[in-house]
Design an enzyme around this catalytic site. Structure first.
Site, PDB file in Angstrom:
ATOM      1  CD  GLU A  63      40.244  34.037 -15.466  1.00 30.25           C
ATOM      2  OE1 GLU A  63      39.129  34.257 -14.921  1.00 30.25           O
ATOM      3  OE2 GLU A  63      40.370  33.409 -16.512  1.00 30.25           O
ATOM      4  CG  ASP A 117      43.309  32.834 -18.918  1.00 33.76           C
ATOM      5  OD1 ASP A 117      42.866  33.804 -18.280  1.00 33.76           O
ATOM      6  OD2 ASP A 117      42.933  32.550 -20.067  1.00 33.76           O
ATOM      7  CG  ASP A 142      40.769  39.213 -21.470  1.00 33.67           C
ATOM      8  OD1 ASP A 142      41.394  39.357 -22.538  1.00 33.67           O
ATOM      9  OD2 ASP A 142      40.651  38.105 -20.903  1.00 33.67           O
TER      10      ASP A 142
END
Length: 588
Positions: free
Chosen positions: A433, A386, A486
């Protein structure tokens, strides 16, 4: 038929006429003639003029076109020299579903029967990837509300997803000790902890006092050098934390805060039972997770994990490794993490995690990261990192700031970090990401380590035709999503669009207003991107109430579960629809 070639070369020295010289062919960097070369056989003729002549006969099954002169005949089987498919380049698809979202009897998804049912369903649907969110235990002290991105330890497993029913099968709990079932479509983490924590601790106690194979496995787990390096720190941290009411370790008594040996020894003696139970619980998590992972592997399913780039301040990671973070002399963060203003927040997002001291880490050969990546390899087949862009350049916010927009960009470690990791643990499968503010250095770093980036279809329909999230701009080495944890669900996203935006989507997809969730799923799996991932909520066609997380908000997230009214046994239609679609687009 063979291709006969003649070469005449002068030896490098008068005494070297019997040695096979190093000779390279045109357009080739490899030596053509060497003692272990099996491209051809050679016959050597020595002349009186010290000139060595070679007669070389190429083998039909190995000769390549560049070994043949222009206009000369190629082998008879040349028309059968087709490109060979790279097995590592196989197109595939998967489902994003965190274990807490699985159905289950005690208020939270777990690693019991429903996890195996899901893997069966995944296999029937033709999917070969299960993506999960971080498996770390969510923090419980600072209103993290179940967030797997605010864990108390970067390497521990979330014991709340240990299956009580599996503990009964192991003989560590009795069936009559199990709690009443809870029918809940959302996880209440505090309620679940109140129910499961005492029972899991009881199972751990029984394991410790037992004899036999399971106890032996616990000892092996505890002594594994790749485990003990972080497990002992985590156990001590949890023992201290449980005995104090301080919000963070910064407020602990000085000897414990600063890890004085005498203070740690005193904790071990006074909290020995707690530490042993903590370690046994981590073993039980590991045992159940590996059972699920092995089942997935036997079904041909890879598990894709998720690794937050940062760790929480109130964690064993920071407390036990203070020199690896940007802290002042008293241990308080100098700078914290966040991102500048973006689509989710006009003032940016203030995450508040302490930032790494990359210079200190580099001097230590990034040992903290090496240990963390080894643990990830132990849990997953591949994993997403991430906020990958933080390795190239990261947003640093003064720790006293109230909003993230007052921060500034600072240079990250770049490729030197990954060079150290690859030297230590070998090549690993990382997904980068790369969403948000992506500068050229982020792209170059990702490409330099061969990591696929991401595309999110919900981001594709704003802006112009150059939008990188639109399918015609996708790359092969990429993971495409309908949406991530998200994002809103596809249906929720669709219902929030304005009419002109909807018209643009319909025009691009060449559809009428139909089942928009499956329309975007089809768009994802038809992409040129090697991997397509679909959140389970989109398979089920659910709306905004099923959204997993709203960035820049603190409460009400991470609690969605597959509704009690649904079961994998009743999702045969969806499995067949998915498999047919994957067949059409070469993802089986």
């Amino acid at each position: 038929m063979a291709i006969l070639g003649w070469f005449s070369v002068l030896p490098s020295s008068p005494n070297s006429s019997n040695q096979l010289p190093y000779l390279k062919l045109r357009n080739s960097s490899a030596p053509l003639l060497s003692s272990n070369n099996n491209l051809f056989s050679c016959t050597i003729f020595n002349s009186r003029s010290n000139r060595t002549v070679f007669a070389c006969r190429f083998k039909l099954d190995t000769v390549a076109p560049e070994f043949v002169g222009v206009g000369e005949n190629l082998p008879a089987n040349y028309g059968e020299w087709f490109p060979k498919a790279d097995p590592n380049d196989q197109r595939r698809a998967g489902i994003l579903l965190h274990p807490t979202s699985l159905p289950g009897p005690y208020g939270i998804g777990d690693l019991g029967e429903e996890a195996f049912r899901f893997l069966d369903w995944l296999h029937e649907s033709g999917c070969s990837v299960w993506q999960v969110l971080p498996l770390v235990p969510p923090g419980r002290k600072a209103n993290e509300d179940g967030s797997p991105y605010s864990g108390q330890d970067a390497n521990c497993g979330n014991t709340l997803i240990i299956s009580l029913d599996e503990l009964v099968k192991d003989g560590l709990l009795m069936k009559e000790e199990l709690p009443k079932t809870i029918d809940a479509d959302r996880v209440d983490f505090s309620v679940v902890a109140g129910i499961k924590d005492p029972l899991i601790a009881k199972a751990a106690e029984r394991l410790i006092s037992s004899e036999g194979e399971l106890k032996s496995q616990l000892q092996d787990f505890r002594q594994d050098p790749n485990i003990s390096g972080w497990l002992e720190d985590a156990a001590y941290f949890a023992a201290i934390d449980s005995s104090l009411s301080a919000l963070t370790w910064y407020d602990w008594p000085e000897p414990l805060k600063n890890r004085h040996l005498a203070a740690l020894e005193e904790i071990y003696q006074s909290k020995k039972e707690f530490i042993n139970i903590f370690i046994a619980q981590q073993f039980l998590f590991q045992r159940q997770w590996q059972k699920v992972r092995n089942y997935a592997r036997n079904k041909g399913i890879c598990i894709m994990g998720d690794m937050p780039i940062y760790v929480g301040y109130h964690s064993a990671d920071v407390w036990a490794n203070r020199k690896q973070f940007l802290l002042n002399r008293n241990g308080f963060p100098l700078l914290v993490s966040g991102v500048p203003p973006d689509a989710f927040s006009d003032t940016g997002q203030l995450w508040g995690s302490p930032l790494y001291d990359w210079k200190a880490m580099e001097k230590d050969s990034f040992s903290w990261w090496v240990r963390r990546l080894r643990r990830a390899q132990n849990l997953y087949d591949e994993f997403r990192i991430d906020h990958f862009r933080g390795f190239a350049g990261y947003w640093a916010v003064p720790s006293e700031a109230k909003i993230a927009m007052v921060g500034s960009w600072k240079a990250g470690p770049g490729k030197s970090l990954f060079d150290s990791i690859f030297r230590a643990v070998g090549k690993i499968d990382i997904i980068a990401e790369d969403l948000g503010v992506i500068t050229e250095d982020v792209v170059q770093l990702r490409k330099s380590i061969g990591a696929p980036g991401m595309a999110v279809l919900q981001f594709g329909f704003g802006g112009n035709a150059d939008n990188p999230h639109l399918p015609h701009n996708h790359e092969r080495n990429q993971v495409v999503y309908t949406g991530t944890h998200d994002n809103d669900t596809v249906r929720g996203w669709w219902e929030g669009l304005k009419q002109d935006e909807k018209a643009h989507v319909l025009k691009y997809l060449s559809i009428n207003e139909e089942d928009i969730s499956w329309a975007l799923i089809k768009c994802a799996v038809s992409s040129v991107s090697r991997t397509a991932i679909v959140p389970m909520q989109d398979i089920l066609g659910l709306g905004s109430s099923a959204r997993m997380n709203i960035p820049a908000t603190q409460f009400g997230n991470w609690s969605w579960r597959i509704p009690c009214s649904m079961s994998f046994d009743n999702l045969e239609t969806e499995a067949k629809k998915m498999k047919d679609m994957l067949s059409v687009y070469g993802r089986l």
